[in-house]
Scaffold this motif. Structure first.
Motif, PDB file in Angstrom:
ATOM      1  N   ARG A 166       0.843  -1.194   0.000  1.00  0.00           N
ATOM      2  CA  ARG A 166       0.000   0.000   0.000  1.00  0.00           C
ATOM      3  C   ARG A 166       0.879   1.244   0.000  1.00  0.00           C
ATOM      4  N   VAL A 167       0.473   2.191  -0.780  1.00  0.00           N
ATOM      5  CA  VAL A 167       1.235   3.425  -0.891  1.00  0.00           C
ATOM      6  C   VAL A 167       0.826   4.382   0.228  1.00  0.00           C
ATOM      7  N   GLU A 168       1.802   4.924   0.874  1.00  0.00           N
ATOM      8  CA  GLU A 168       1.553   5.912   1.909  1.00  0.00           C
ATOM      9  C   GLU A 168       1.577   7.301   1.272  1.00  0.00           C
ATOM     10  N   PRO A 169       0.718   8.195   1.718  1.00  0.00           N
ATOM     11  CA  PRO A 169       0.741   9.558   1.186  1.00  0.00           C
ATOM     12  C   PRO A 169       2.121  10.186   1.388  1.00  0.00           C
ATOM     13  N   GLN A 170       2.581  10.890   0.367  1.00  0.00           N
ATOM     14  CA  GLN A 170       3.888  11.528   0.452  1.00  0.00           C
ATOM     15  C   GLN A 170       3.770  12.985   0.022  1.00  0.00           C
ATOM     16  N   ARG A 171       4.700  13.771   0.486  1.00  0.00           N
ATOM     17  CA  ARG A 171       4.734  15.176   0.094  1.00  0.00           C
ATOM     18  C   ARG A 171       5.158  15.281  -1.372  1.00  0.00           C
ATOM     19  N   ILE A 172       4.757  16.349  -1.999  1.00  0.00           N
ATOM     20  CA  ILE A 172       5.148  16.593  -3.384  1.00  0.00           C
ATOM     21  C   ILE A 172       6.638  16.902  -3.426  1.00  0.00           C
ATOM     22  N   ASP A 173       7.345  16.254  -4.320  1.00  0.00           N
ATOM     23  CA  ASP A 173       8.784  16.438  -4.478  1.00  0.00           C
ATOM     24  C   ASP A 173       9.036  17.637  -5.390  1.00  0.00           C
ATOM     25  N   VAL A 174       8.995  18.841  -4.819  1.00  0.00           N
ATOM     26  CA  VAL A 174       9.146  20.067  -5.597  1.00  0.00           C
ATOM     27  C   VAL A 174      10.501  20.101  -6.294  1.00  0.00           C
ATOM     28  N   ALA A 175      11.550  19.730  -5.594  1.00  0.00           N
ATOM     29  CA  ALA A 175      12.888  19.736  -6.201  1.00  0.00           C
ATOM     30  C   ALA A 175      12.958  18.754  -7.368  1.00  0.00           C
ATOM     31  N   GLY A 176      12.327  17.590  -7.204  1.00  0.00           N
ATOM     32  CA  GLY A 176      12.317  16.604  -8.289  1.00  0.00           C
ATOM     33  C   GLY A 176      11.546  17.095  -9.501  1.00  0.00           C
ATOM     34  N   ILE A 177      10.431  17.792  -9.257  1.00  0.00           N
ATOM     35  CA  ILE A 177       9.646  18.357 -10.355  1.00  0.00           C
ATOM     36  C   ILE A 177      10.450  19.431 -11.079  1.00  0.00           C
ATOM     37  N   GLU A 178      11.125  20.272 -10.318  1.00  0.00           N
ATOM     38  CA  GLU A 178      11.962  21.315 -10.929  1.00  0.00           C
ATOM     39  C   GLU A 178      13.087  20.703 -11.751  1.00  0.00           C
ATOM     40  N   ALA A 179      13.703  19.647 -11.231  1.00  0.00           N
ATOM     41  CA  ALA A 179      14.784  18.978 -11.967  1.00  0.00           C
ATOM     42  C   ALA A 179      14.259  18.350 -13.256  1.00  0.00           C
ATOM     43  N   ALA A 180      13.086  17.716 -13.181  1.00  0.00           N
ATOM     44  CA  ALA A 180      12.484  17.115 -14.375  1.00  0.00           C
ATOM     45  C   ALA A 180      12.149  18.190 -15.400  1.00  0.00           C
ATOM     46  N   ALA A 181      11.593  19.316 -14.949  1.00  0.00           N
ATOM     47  CA  ALA A 181      11.256  20.420 -15.859  1.00  0.00           C
ATOM     48  C   ALA A 181      12.514  20.955 -16.539  1.00  0.00           C
ATOM     49  N   GLU A 182      13.597  21.039 -15.799  1.00  0.00           N
ATOM     50  CA  GLU A 182      14.860  21.517 -16.358  1.00  0.00           C
ATOM     51  C   GLU A 182      15.392  20.550 -17.421  1.00  0.00           C
ATOM     52  N   LEU A 183      15.311  19.262 -17.129  1.00  0.00           N
ATOM     53  CA  LEU A 183      15.757  18.259 -18.108  1.00  0.00           C
ATOM     54  C   LEU A 183      14.909  18.304 -19.375  1.00  0.00           C
ATOM     55  N   ILE A 184      13.592  18.451 -19.200  1.00  0.00           N
ATOM     56  CA  ILE A 184      12.692  18.534 -20.358  1.00  0.00           C
ATOM     57  C   ILE A 184      13.011  19.775 -21.181  1.00  0.00           C
ATOM     58  N   ALA A 185      13.235  20.902 -20.505  1.00  0.00           N
ATOM     59  CA  ALA A 185      13.530  22.151 -21.203  1.00  0.00           C
ATOM     60  C   ALA A 185      14.818  22.056 -22.007  1.00  0.00           C
ATOM     61  N   LYS A 186      15.789  21.277 -21.525  1.00  0.00           N
ATOM     62  CA  LYS A 186      17.074  21.131 -22.211  1.00  0.00           C
ATOM     63  C   LYS A 186      17.064  20.042 -23.288  1.00  0.00           C
ATOM     64  N   ALA A 187      16.036  19.213 -23.295  1.00  0.00           N
ATOM     65  CA  ALA A 187      15.980  18.095 -24.236  1.00  0.00           C
ATOM     66  C   ALA A 187      15.779  18.589 -25.668  1.00  0.00           C
TER      67      ALA A 187
END
Length: 84
Positions: free
Chosen positions: A24-45
């Motif tokens: 069962r998945v436990e609720p977790q906080r949103i990974d803001v840093a991970g989202i920012e890193a993913a957005a940066e990678l997408i922007a550079k792709a």
């Protein structure tokens, strides 16, 4: 349609019972840093592609996915359950 090999049901399978805490998945906080890193990678792709499971549509996310693709200039591929 589900295809299953005829000899599959004759095989013995090792069984290990799992407690609900193991699957069962436990609720977790949103990974803001991970989202920012993913957005940066997408922007550079050079040719970014977003792979989305077709259930996103069933969950009412089609407009959000479309907006994301338009804003990020992303190609979109849909697949069953995001498996591919």
């Amino acid at each position: 349609m589900l295809e299953i090999a005829a000899n599959l049901f004759k095989q013995e399978v090792a069984w290990e019972e799992l407690q609900p805490a193991h699957y069962r998945v436990e609720p977790q906080r949103i990974d803001v840093a991970g989202i920012e890193a993913a957005a940066e990678l997408i922007a550079k792709a050079e040719n970014p592609v977003l792979v989305v499971g077709n259930r996103a549509t069933h969950r009412g996310l089609a407009a959000d996915v479309q907006e994301l693709c338009e804003l990020g200039k992303l190609a979109l591929v849909t697949t069953d359950y995001a498996k591919g």
